[in-house]
Structures are given as C-alpha cells and as structure tokens.
Design a protein around this motif. Structure first.
Motif, PDB file in Angstrom:
ATOM      1  N   LEU A 103       1.137  -1.413  -0.041  1.00 12.24           N
ATOM      2  CA  LEU A 103      -0.081  -0.049   0.007  1.00 12.24           C
ATOM      3  C   LEU A 103       0.887   0.889  -0.123  1.00 12.24           C
ATOM      4  N   ALA A 104       0.068   2.098  -0.322  1.00  8.76           N
ATOM      5  CA  ALA A 104       0.298   3.208  -0.273  1.00  8.76           C
ATOM      6  C   ALA A 104       1.456   3.539   0.669  1.00  8.76           C
ATOM      7  N   GLY A 105       3.108   4.150   1.227  1.00  8.38           N
ATOM      8  CA  GLY A 105       3.370   4.825   2.369  1.00  8.38           C
ATOM      9  C   GLY A 105       4.038   3.437   3.116  1.00  8.38           C
ATOM     10  N   GLN A 106       4.286   2.196   2.348  1.00  4.59           N
ATOM     11  CA  GLN A 106       4.778   1.543   3.236  1.00  4.59           C
ATOM     12  C   GLN A 106       6.077   1.224   2.859  1.00  4.59           C
ATOM     13  N   ARG A 107       6.749   0.855   3.966  1.00  6.12           N
ATOM     14  CA  ARG A 107       8.228   0.904   4.077  1.00  6.12           C
ATOM     15  C   ARG A 107       8.785  -1.631   3.043  1.00  6.12           C
ATOM     16  N   VAL A 108       9.920  -1.338   2.770  1.00  2.00           N
ATOM     17  CA  VAL A 108      10.208  -2.397   2.130  1.00  2.00           C
ATOM     18  C   VAL A 108      11.478  -2.625   2.992  1.00  2.00           C
ATOM     19  N   THR A 109      12.168  -3.865   2.860  1.00  2.00           N
ATOM     20  CA  THR A 109      14.093  -4.144   3.556  1.00  2.00           C
ATOM     21  C   THR A 109      14.387  -4.554   1.910  1.00  2.00           C
ATOM     22  N   LEU A 110      15.367  -3.560   1.510  1.00  2.00           N
ATOM     23  CA  LEU A 110      16.038  -4.026   0.355  1.00  2.00           C
ATOM     24  C   LEU A 110      17.878  -4.479   0.309  1.00  2.00           C
ATOM     25  N   GLY A 163      27.793 -12.118   1.372  1.00  2.00           N
ATOM     26  CA  GLY A 163      28.101 -10.034   2.026  1.00  2.00           C
ATOM     27  C   GLY A 163      27.185  -9.179   1.367  1.00  2.00           C
ATOM     28  N   GLU A 164      26.215  -9.569   1.957  1.00  2.00           N
ATOM     29  CA  GLU A 164      24.809  -9.267   1.687  1.00  2.00           C
ATOM     30  C   GLU A 164      24.339  -7.370   2.326  1.00  2.00           C
ATOM     31  N   LEU A 165      24.480  -6.689   1.712  1.00  2.00           N
ATOM     32  CA  LEU A 165      23.631  -5.132   2.197  1.00  2.00           C
ATOM     33  C   LEU A 165      22.025  -5.310   2.347  1.00  2.00           C
ATOM     34  N   SER A 166      22.046  -4.699   3.320  1.00  2.00           N
ATOM     35  CA  SER A 166      20.470  -4.264   3.740  1.00  2.00           C
ATOM     36  C   SER A 166      20.172  -3.036   4.062  1.00  2.00           C
ATOM     37  N   GLY A 167      18.723  -3.153   3.846  1.00  2.00           N
ATOM     38  CA  GLY A 167      18.098  -1.730   4.893  1.00  2.00           C
ATOM     39  C   GLY A 167      16.961  -1.568   4.319  1.00  2.00           C
ATOM     40  N   GLU A 168      16.004  -0.819   5.306  1.00  2.00           N
ATOM     41  CA  GLU A 168      14.900  -0.461   5.233  1.00  2.00           C
ATOM     42  C   GLU A 168      14.286   0.336   3.843  1.00  2.00           C
ATOM     43  N   TYR A 169      13.807   0.609   3.619  1.00  2.00           N
ATOM     44  CA  TYR A 169      13.294   2.406   2.734  1.00  2.00           C
ATOM     45  C   TYR A 169      12.137   1.904   2.475  1.00  2.00           C
ATOM     46  N   PRO A 170      10.996   3.565   2.628  1.00  2.00           N
ATOM     47  CA  PRO A 170       9.593   3.840   1.965  1.00  2.00           C
ATOM     48  C   PRO A 170       9.787   3.592   0.493  1.00  2.00           C
ATOM     49  N   VAL A 171       8.561   2.507   0.437  1.00  2.00           N
ATOM     50  CA  VAL A 171       8.431   3.403  -1.459  1.00  2.00           C
ATOM     51  C   VAL A 171       7.819   4.640  -1.663  1.00  2.00           C
ATOM     52  N   ALA A 172       8.740   5.017  -2.502  1.00  2.00           N
ATOM     53  CA  ALA A 172       8.353   6.212  -2.974  1.00  2.00           C
ATOM     54  C   ALA A 172       7.747   6.316  -4.395  1.00  2.00           C
ATOM     55  N   SER A 173       7.136   5.026  -5.026  1.00  2.00           N
ATOM     56  CA  SER A 173       6.300   5.086  -5.798  1.00  2.00           C
ATOM     57  C   SER A 173       4.813   4.563  -5.891  1.00  2.00           C
ATOM     58  N   CYS A 174       3.455   4.906  -6.215  1.00  2.00           N
ATOM     59  CA  CYS A 174       2.144   4.074  -6.093  1.00  2.00           C
ATOM     60  C   CYS A 174       2.293   3.287  -6.300  1.00  2.00           C
ATOM     61  N   ASP A 225      21.520  -4.404 -12.614  1.00  2.00           N
ATOM     62  CA  ASP A 225      21.649  -5.938 -11.321  1.00  2.00           C
ATOM     63  C   ASP A 225      20.787  -6.209 -10.841  1.00  2.00           C
ATOM     64  N   ARG A 226      20.964  -7.445  -9.341  1.00  2.00           N
ATOM     65  CA  ARG A 226      19.356  -7.610  -8.723  1.00  2.00           C
ATOM     66  C   ARG A 226      19.462  -7.402  -7.144  1.00  2.00           C
ATOM     67  N   VAL A 227      18.377  -6.812  -7.084  1.00  2.00           N
ATOM     68  CA  VAL A 227      17.503  -6.722  -5.766  1.00  2.00           C
ATOM     69  C   VAL A 227      16.984  -6.802  -5.261  1.00  2.00           C
ATOM     70  N   ARG A 228      17.107  -7.262  -4.450  1.00  2.00           N
ATOM     71  CA  ARG A 228      16.433  -8.519  -3.366  1.00  2.00           C
ATOM     72  C   ARG A 228      14.860  -7.512  -2.031  1.00  2.00           C
ATOM     73  N   ILE A 229      13.719  -7.488  -2.664  1.00  2.00           N
ATOM     74  CA  ILE A 229      12.885  -7.249  -1.854  1.00  2.00           C
ATOM     75  C   ILE A 229      12.102  -7.521  -0.823  1.00  2.00           C
ATOM     76  N   GLU A 230      12.334  -7.282   0.268  1.00  2.00           N
ATOM     77  CA  GLU A 230      11.064  -8.090   1.637  1.00  2.00           C
ATOM     78  C   GLU A 230      10.360  -7.122   1.834  1.00  2.00           C
ATOM     79  N   GLY A 231       9.055  -7.403   2.453  1.00  2.00           N
ATOM     80  CA  GLY A 231       7.974  -6.430   2.931  1.00  2.00           C
ATOM     81  C   GLY A 231       6.711  -6.724   2.388  1.00  2.00           C
ATOM     82  N   PRO A 232       5.965  -6.116   2.491  1.00  2.00           N
ATOM     83  CA  PRO A 232       6.348  -4.311   3.281  1.00  2.00           C
ATOM     84  C   PRO A 232       5.165  -4.762   4.404  1.00  2.00           C
ATOM     85  N   ARG A 233       6.264  -3.335   5.132  1.00  2.00           N
ATOM     86  CA  ARG A 233       5.487  -3.245   6.260  1.00  2.00           C
ATOM     87  C   ARG A 233       5.117  -2.168   7.007  1.00  2.00           C
ATOM     88  N   GLY A 234       4.713  -1.768   7.657  1.00  2.00           N
ATOM     89  CA  GLY A 234       3.848  -0.604   7.958  1.00  2.00           C
ATOM     90  C   GLY A 234       2.284  -0.023   7.872  1.00  2.00           C
TER      91      GLY A 234
END
Ligand code: FES
Length: 493
Positions: free
Chosen positions: A297-304, A311-322, A352-361
């Motif tokens: 849903l608009a306004g929710q966050r995902v883990t990138l 050697g995985e890099l990750s962080g949580e970000y809000p989705v900016a698209s609709c 490049d491949r990017v894994r998305i996990e979620g959504p939350r919030g």
C-alpha cells in the motif's frame, strides 16, 4: 425518455475530477437522481464543454494514428472478444430503443385517429371541436420541432457511446469505490491502476484471494486460470478479479486490503536505473518480475537487499512509487555512511538484481475520507509522502490536496530533490497546492508556518513524515486547530 449517466463517466466527459463533480453536487449546482446525472442537466450545467473534440474521441484518434505501435494498441484497446460483446450489447440497446420508438409511433397514430373521432362526435359543441383541433395542431408542431440543444445532446451521446465501447465502469461494494477498466486489463489490474487496493495474492488464479461476487453487469474470463473456484460458487456469481474483465458497467462485491491483509513477500527485482540527483540523494528505479509484482500500500516500507549470502547489504526504505505504477518500484536512497548507500551511489548498475522483502507499516491512506488532505514531508520523509500523494491523485476522492515539503540545503540533506514533480502536480491539478519550505528555520517554525495556512482543521486529514520532534509539534498544533485524532497520520523517520 430521460437518459442518465453515472458520476464517474460524467467526470470523464466534462474533464473534471470526481471530487470536483461531488463539490458541484454538494453546492447544489448539479442535480442527481439516485447518484446519476440526467443528460439535460449535464448540458445545462456545462454549457461550454465541446463534447465533439473531447477526451475519448481524441484517444481514439491517437490510437488510429499509432495503429502500428503494438504496445499502445494492446494497452488502449479492449480485446476483440470484449469489443464484440460491448458492440453487441450496444446493438441490443439500440434495437430496444428503436422498438420503443416504433411503439410510440403507433400510439401517436392511434391518438390521432381517436382525436378525429372525438372532433367528429363533438360537432354539436364547437368549443370542444376547436379544442381538439388545436390539440392536434400542437401535437403535430411539437413532433415536427427539433428538441432544444439537439446537436450538443447528440455529440454527448456519441461521446458516451465511444467511452462505453472503450471502457467499462466498475463499482465496488460495500466501499462504493469506482474505476474504469480499459484495454486488456483484468478487473484486478484496472483497480490497482486506479489506486483501489482490492484484496489479492498471486495475481494468477491460484490463491483465490481476489474472489469477488458479481452483483450486476457482465464480466468475461480473459485468463483461463480460475480452477480455485468450485462450479457451484461460479454459478452463484463468484469469480476471480485477476482472471476476468468487465464487458459492461458492473457492480461487484469485493474486499479492500488493509495494511494487515497484505502477505509478506520476497521478490527479486532488476535495476532499471540509478538516478543520482545530487551528492546526497539517489533515486533507485526497480522493475518487479512480470509474474510477481510487489503487493503493497502507498506509504509502506520494504527491506532492500543487494548481494549474496556471503556479503549481503541491506536496509529498510519507504517505497516512493504508487502501487498504481504496475511493476515499477521507486526508492530514495540518502547518502549516509551505510555500505548499502555507498554501493547504490557508486556501484549498482542497470539489470543488477535487488531483493525486496516486505511490505511493513501502517502509514497508509484512509480510503473512506473525502475531506481535504494535507501531506507534509520533512527532508527525505518525502519518499512515503510521494507515494501517498500519487495514490490520492489516482483515487480522485480528496476534496483538495495540499503538499508541504520542508528541506535544508542540497549539501546537508539533498534539498527539494524532486521539486519539479511537485510543481508539475500543482500545475496539472486544480485542487492541488504545493509549497516548498526551508527546514533551516527548525521544526517549530516550519510547523507554525504550515498551520497558519490552515486555521481550521476540523474537516481535514494530515499525513506527515519526518523526525519525531517535528511530528510532535505539528500534531499538537493541528489538534489544537480542531483536527480529529483520527485525521492524524504520522510516520517518524
Ligand atoms: S490473486 Fe490469487 S487468485 Fe487472483
């Protein structure tokens, strides 16, 4: 015969948003009957609209001009079978109207003969005889006269007919949301495009989460996969929104997804582009696989997450698209000291491949409110606000939209890094205002400058994303100006 049109179609025909039409109704400018507008009323209230060079005709012209661009063709035109059924349905209506006219013609002839009989029988009473002769004369003149506004009425009907061939209107009960199905879209795809978060899971007929019930109108199966439903359920009018499209205007019963209804997902996306806007902000554009778009849903966050298990890099970000943007996912990455941000700015490349996990919030849009909406972002809190603003625009239900964005300098925080988008929205929409603010003044000064523009907040919803201290002063001030506690939606960054 009165001809009535539903509100959503009226909005399209006159080129106004649904909320603008609702305002006219509330102001008593436009009369409705059972939520529909009569054609004469439409012509009266919109005397300046030139139906013949408007929306749908232009769209058809455009399609003709691009007839060889297959993607445009597929996206804009319904499937042949759906077109044929819509034309058949329209043909039936035309035949019914013609039969009725022939019947009226016969009734008029009968009346004419009867009037002759009455005139003859009343020969001894000249006054009665004269009244009958006058009535016959009036009847002939009235039938021979052209109804007023004929040309505009014909153009309007023609426009509406083209619209009904190109698209079908859907009303979702019990919520009452409305949207149009166009091109080859299924009902589910069309609803999501319109920002209506109907319940769904797999999108391919396996889970049954998108089950709906047909209340009226006609739907057609466009994907074969609806085995999850029993024949007895189908016979009762149940169908899958991800397998069917609408042939005629339809009313369906379907569930709307809340933040807690959306299943946790893990999908692998591809980088479409990394847009480094300045030294502080990069916009990451990802594309979800065709078979597995991100359900959020608009306004929710995902883990990138980028990289492999080694050697995985990750962080949580809000989705900016609709969510209405189909497979496109946009994330705003601020350059901080995290290895993930450094990787996005310096190394991440197209494909490049990017894994998305979620959504939350739960910072999501309230769908039942028609009130003015005030969106407020502090610096990169703009990301979830952008998603919500686009959602509100696609829903077209808010009476008005106000957007405030407080940001510091480019060097400090990236500044108003998508100022151009906000200005474009304000230019395109009548009920949209945008004001960039300088965050250097501090949380209290910024909150006060916004609240001073909205002294009475009893009829408003506020969605704000920023640091806790800013949200706190803003919320306190808003509640003091009459904002209902239910109208406050804050997301701390
Ligand atoms: S979304 Fe799973 S069956 Fe339609």
């Amino acid at each position: 015969m009165a001809h009535f049109l539903p509100l959503s179609r009226v909005a399209r025909l006159v080129g106004e948003s649904r909320s603008a039409i609702q305002r006219r109704i509330h102001a008593g400018e436009l009369a409705t009957f059972d939520g529909m507008v009569e054609m004469g009323e439409l012509l009266r209230v919109f005397p300046d609209v030139r139906w013949e060079d408007d929306g749908e005709f232009r769209r058809v012209e455009e399609i003709k001009a691009k007839a060889f661009a297959r993607r445009v063709y597929e996206r804009a035109l319904p499937a042949k079978e759906v077109l044929a059924e819509r034309l058949f349905e329209m043909g039936r209506e035309f035949a019914a109207a013609k039969t009725l006219l022939l019947h009226y013609d016969e009734v008029l002839r009968f009346l004419d003969d009867k009037l002759d009989d009455v005139a003859e029988a009343g020969a001894a009473r000249p006054a009665v005889q004269q009244a009958v002769i006058d009535l016959k004369l009036w009847l002939r003149q009235a039938l021979a006269a052209r109804p007023s506004d004929t040309e505009r009425a014909q153009a309007l009907l023609a426009q509406e007919n083209v619209m009904r061939i190109m698209s079908a209107q859907v009303t979702v009960l019990p919520a009452g949301h409305e949207f149009f199905v166009e091109g080859n879209d299924t009902l589910l795809e069309a609803a999501l495009r319109a920002g209506i978060p109907l319940n769904y899971g797999c999108s391919n007929g396996n889970c049954g989460d998108c089950r709906a019930r047909l209340v009226s109108g006609q739907v057609k199966k466009v994907h074969p996969h609806d085995f999850v439903l029993k024949e007895s359920e189908k016979a009762e009018g149940d169908f899958l929104l991800c397998s069917y499209t609408a042939v005629s205007d339809v009313v369906v019963e379907a569930g709307i997804a809340g933040a807690d209804d959306i299943p946790h997902q893990e999908i692998v996306t591809r980088v479409k582009a990394v847009e480094v806007l300045n030294e502080r902000i990069a916009v990451l554009h990802l594309t979800a696989p065709r078979s597995q778009r991100l359900h959020f849903l608009a306004g929710q966050r995902v883990t990138l997450a980028i990289g492999d298990s080694g050697g995985e890099l990750s962080g949580e970000y809000p989705v900016a698209s609709c969510p209405c943007e189909d497979r496109h996912i946009e994330l705003h990455i601020q350059r901080d000291n995290s290895p993930l941000a450094r990787h996005v700015f310096e190394d991440l490349a197209k494909e490049d491949r990017v894994r998305i996990e979620g959504p939350r919030g739960h910072f999501v849009m309230k769908l039942d409110s028609r009130r003015p909406v005030i969106f407020i972002a502090w610096e990169e809190g703009f990301a979830p606000i952008k998603s919500l603003v686009q959602h509100a625009m696609s829903l077209e239900i808010a009476e008005s939209i106000h957007l405030y964005w407080a940001a510091g300098s480019v060097a400090a925080s990236g500044g108003h890094y998508q100022d151009n988008h906000c200005r474009a929205w304000a230019d395109a929409l009548d009920e949209f205002s945008y004001r960039p603010l300088d965050a250097a003044g501090g949380a209290e000064a910024v909150a006060e400058s916004i609240l001073a523009l909205h002294p009475d907040l009893r009829r408003a919803d506020i969605y704000a994303a920023g640091p806790l201290d800013f949200l706190h002063v803003l919320q306190t001030g808003a509640l003091a100006r009459g904002l209902s506690p239910l109208g406050w939606h804050g997301e701390a960054r």
